[in-house]
Design a protein around this motif. Structure first.
Motif, short mmCIF file in Angstrom:
data_model
loop_
_atom_site.label_atom_id
_atom_site.label_comp_id
_atom_site.label_asym_id
_atom_site.label_seq_id
_atom_site.Cartn_x
_atom_site.Cartn_y
_atom_site.Cartn_z
N PHE A 158 -2.94 33.38 -56.12
CA PHE A 158 -2.87 32.81 -57.40
C PHE A 158 -2.75 33.64 -58.68
O PHE A 158 -3.63 34.30 -58.92
CB PHE A 158 -3.92 31.64 -57.47
CG PHE A 158 -3.69 30.68 -58.67
CD1 PHE A 158 -3.26 29.45 -58.22
CD2 PHE A 158 -3.98 30.91 -59.97
CE1 PHE A 158 -3.04 28.44 -59.37
CE2 PHE A 158 -3.68 29.99 -60.74
CZ PHE A 158 -3.23 28.74 -60.54
N GLU B 182 -6.91 21.08 -57.10
CA GLU B 182 -6.04 20.07 -56.73
C GLU B 182 -4.87 20.28 -55.70
O GLU B 182 -4.49 19.61 -54.92
CB GLU B 182 -5.45 19.88 -58.08
CG GLU B 182 -4.72 18.21 -58.31
CD GLU B 182 -4.94 17.91 -59.68
OE1 GLU B 182 -3.80 17.25 -59.95
OE2 GLU B 182 -5.68 18.02 -60.57
N LYS B 183 -4.48 21.46 -55.97
CA LYS B 183 -3.20 21.97 -55.27
C LYS B 183 -3.93 22.51 -53.71
O LYS B 183 -3.08 22.38 -52.51
CB LYS B 183 -2.56 23.22 -55.63
CG LYS B 183 -1.70 22.87 -56.89
CD LYS B 183 -0.81 24.25 -57.12
CE LYS B 183 0.06 24.08 -58.24
NZ LYS B 183 0.52 25.29 -58.87
N HIS B 184 -4.91 22.97 -53.72
CA HIS B 184 -5.50 23.43 -52.37
C HIS B 184 -6.65 23.20 -52.06
O HIS B 184 -7.78 23.89 -52.37
CB HIS B 184 -5.47 25.19 -52.26
CG HIS B 184 -4.17 25.55 -53.05
ND1 HIS B 184 -3.08 25.57 -52.23
CD2 HIS B 184 -3.84 26.44 -53.96
CE1 HIS B 184 -2.21 26.28 -52.74
NE2 HIS B 184 -2.47 26.68 -53.92
N CYS C 274 -14.10 28.20 -60.33
CA CYS C 274 -13.89 27.99 -59.09
C CYS C 274 -15.39 27.17 -58.53
O CYS C 274 -15.34 25.95 -58.07
CB CYS C 274 -13.37 28.70 -58.15
SG CYS C 274 -11.60 29.19 -58.51
N GLN D 64 -9.23 23.82 -61.67
CA GLN D 64 -9.13 22.48 -61.45
C GLN D 64 -7.69 22.39 -60.69
O GLN D 64 -7.53 21.91 -59.83
CB GLN D 64 -9.05 21.62 -62.86
CG GLN D 64 -10.57 21.38 -63.51
CD GLN D 64 -10.52 20.76 -64.70
OE1 GLN D 64 -9.63 21.05 -65.52
NE2 GLN D 64 -11.33 19.42 -64.64
N GLU D 65 -6.95 23.03 -61.38
CA GLU D 65 -5.54 23.29 -60.75
C GLU D 65 -5.54 23.70 -59.33
O GLU D 65 -4.96 23.10 -58.52
CB GLU D 65 -4.49 23.90 -61.78
CG GLU D 65 -3.13 23.78 -61.23
CD GLU D 65 -2.35 25.06 -61.97
OE1 GLU D 65 -2.81 25.33 -62.92
OE2 GLU D 65 -1.33 25.60 -61.52
N ILE D 66 -6.21 24.51 -59.09
CA ILE D 66 -6.42 25.22 -57.90
C ILE D 66 -6.98 24.24 -56.76
O ILE D 66 -6.45 24.09 -55.89
CB ILE D 66 -7.24 26.37 -57.76
CG1 ILE D 66 -6.54 27.65 -58.56
CG2 ILE D 66 -7.83 26.84 -56.57
CD1 ILE D 66 -7.39 29.02 -58.87
N ARG E 197 -9.61 25.32 -66.57
CA ARG E 197 -8.40 24.67 -66.29
C ARG E 197 -7.52 25.03 -64.99
O ARG E 197 -7.39 24.27 -64.08
CB ARG E 197 -7.39 24.59 -67.51
CG ARG E 197 -7.90 23.53 -68.57
CD ARG E 197 -6.67 23.40 -69.62
NE ARG E 197 -5.99 24.61 -70.02
CZ ARG E 197 -6.67 25.15 -71.13
NH1 ARG E 197 -7.86 24.51 -71.74
NH2 ARG E 197 -6.40 26.38 -71.75
N MET E 198 -7.60 26.16 -64.79
CA MET E 198 -7.05 27.04 -63.74
C MET E 198 -7.96 26.51 -62.46
O MET E 198 -7.21 25.96 -61.55
CB MET E 198 -6.92 28.47 -63.83
CG MET E 198 -6.52 29.12 -62.56
SD MET E 198 -6.98 30.97 -62.62
CE MET E 198 -8.64 30.83 -62.46
#
Lengths: 333, 333
Positions: free
Chosen positions: B208, B229-231, B247, B225-227, B222-223
């Motif tokens: 990432f 969500e994706k994984h 994280c 959260q995105e992580i 925010r990163m």
DNA sequence: CTGTTAGCGCATTCAC
DNA sequence: GTGAATGCGCTAACAG
């Protein structure tokens, strides 16, 4: 290191003309300007700031004294002050005082030596007298040195009240209050107010004094351990962010539930309050504004733009996190 | 602002004598010395640093460029560098580059203008070329600008290996690896090594990439959260402290257990790794030594004490926290 | 429009 | 031992 003289010689003109041409001050014919610029380029001329400083008797540098750069609040403050100073054409010289009053004093000396054009201080080790001797501009953050030195800070009074009401709203019955001890700082109003509001509501408040000049995490952590050993039955903590985070860490370690068993409120609302889980409820200081106003108040004096107010107090607000209960919020502010 | 001349006149001696007396350089008879000191005191004489600087053609100031002061690692680094510079008689001028390459460039200009005697840079926005043009001393932290500029940094290679082995020891099967993207920085070796060691052991590694110039907490959060969500199925994270903490926060929010469901390893081991609960396992950089060596490497050049090595790599070690499993520790380093 | 001159405050020659 | 003179590099005032 070619000087303005070399450029003048190279271009076949006088030094004054070179100075005017390069500084765009005063008249100089387009043709000679070209010559000069060419010569300057050829010789890789760069003006010597040191000479300029001597002539102007100013350095364009502002000294910033903080207790400890490696503290989330002061790091953030320093960052914002540096950026605002930069925006206004000044450089920032930083001084980590870490409780060493000698360093603070030496910085004040630099003022007299014309090393810096002014000072913004967020440190509190030195006697007020040392500051009052100074003739050049100083701005104090959070500490009142008397009528001679402008002070800017947050509304600690309101902050203390807000924190107290958060405790009340969370139904705390026995809260621990960690405060530093230092004379004449605005933070003292916060401490006084917090205690007063809670005692009016018959909430027990335990005072815990922390050496004001201790800023690193480990000291806060040890303090938190000591606190829970002495007072295992507290159900609320109000402290600076670091102290609150440390207590939270120890509380979690002891298996306490947050906010069911214990509520915590920090002061400053630095980013660490959002790193811990759950996020720490905290009273937020407006660091950006604090930085901007400190800088402007200083530069207003340095550049004699205008008179500055003696005292500027900034609003604080609440950053709601998961360490207090939301129910029964005190709305009667 | 009385000058050395005023003192000379007051004491009825020449300026040269005053200079020698006050600086304790050269001979001056005890009696005239007394007179001079008395005169200096009476006139409240303080030497003008600006004039001194011009004469000596040095300012005693070192520029320190960091990406962001409000980042736990750089705040700590800046603090330690400032203290070491102070110990050696220098002042620190700080520059928050925050991804603005103009600011970095302007600082380099200050070098040529004799505003600062040298620069320590921990920022990476600017092209290497701009740095190579410089003739005055520069020391780079963590980035390789080529043979002209000394570099000091941590052993990222070993750090990457250690982190990988912590993952393996924690039985992770699918780890997410957050890395910045910037050319020629030592951290790249850490990223490469981490991935290599894990893949040799058939552990899946998701890369990432994070914008290297993002340092504030909210972006990290925010990163994170995105992580997730994706994984949602990752069971390990390796990142800088901030990324790992973010994280961790999101994982806890999602109800994941640490380290049972997910293991986390940070890099830097700044104090925030000890604020979160459980404490974050992290690879520690020796900031104190990093500061000391950077400063000495710079001053060795500034004062022409001795030649400096081009490359100095410092050991890293493991700070064990509660975000990895201790069993089956990799002992075969 | 431009060249010359005089400092800014200090530290260092070099004669005395 | 000490004083007078010189210059660090630049800018501003003043004649030309």
């Amino acid at each position: 290191m070619s000087s303005i003289r070399d450029v003048a010689k190279e271009a076949g003109v006088g030094v004054g003309t070179v100075s005017r041409a390069l500084n765009h001050t005063g008249y100089v014919s387009p043709s000679t300007r070209k010559k000069i610029e060419k010569a300057a380029q050829k010789l890789e001329y760069t003006p010597n700031e040191l000479a300029r400083n001597l002539y102007r008797n100013r350095s364009g540098i502002v000294g910033l004294i903080v207790p400890d750069l490696d503290h989330p609040f002061f790091a953030c403050l320093a960052r914002n002050i540096e950026m605002e100073l930069y925006r206004q054409g000044y450089k920032t010289m930083i001084c980590n005082a870490v409780g060493i009053s000698d360093r603070e004093r030496e910085y004040l000396d630099m003022l007299e030596r014309n090393m810096v054009d002014g000072i913004i201080t967020g440190s509190h080790c030195l006697d007020g007298e040392e500051y009052l001797k100074q003739k050049k501009p100083i701005v104090s953050i959070d500490r009142d040195f008397g009528s001679q030195i402008p002070i800017v800070g947050s509304d600690h009074r309101m902050g203390g009240k807000m924190a107290a009401e958060l405790m009340i709203g969370s139904h705390c019955r026995k809260v621990l209050h960690i405060s530093g001890v230092s004379p004449n700082i605005l933070a003292n109003e916060r401490h006084r107010m917090f205690q007063q509001v809670l005692e009016e509501r018959q909430v027990e408040v335990l005072q815990f004094a922390m050496d004001w000049n201790t800023f690193h995490w480990d000291a806060h952590y040890r303090m938190a351990q000591e606190i829970f050993e002495k007072h295992p039955d507290i159900d609320g903590v109000f402290s600076g962010d670091l102290g609150a985070a440390a207590c939270m860490n120890v509380a979690l370690q002891k298996g306490m539930r947050i906010p069911e068993d214990i509520c915590l409120v920090g002061f400053d609302a630095t980013s660490i309050t959002r790193m811990v889980y759950p996020c720490l409820t905290a009273i937020r200081q407006n660091v950006e504004l604090l930085a901007e106003i400190s800088v402007n108040t200083l530069l207003d004096q340095v550049e004699q733009r205008k008179n500055v107010p003696h005292r500027q107090i900034l609003e604080v607000d609440i950053q709601r996190g998961g360490t207090t209960r939301a129910e029964n919020q005190a709305a009667d502010l």
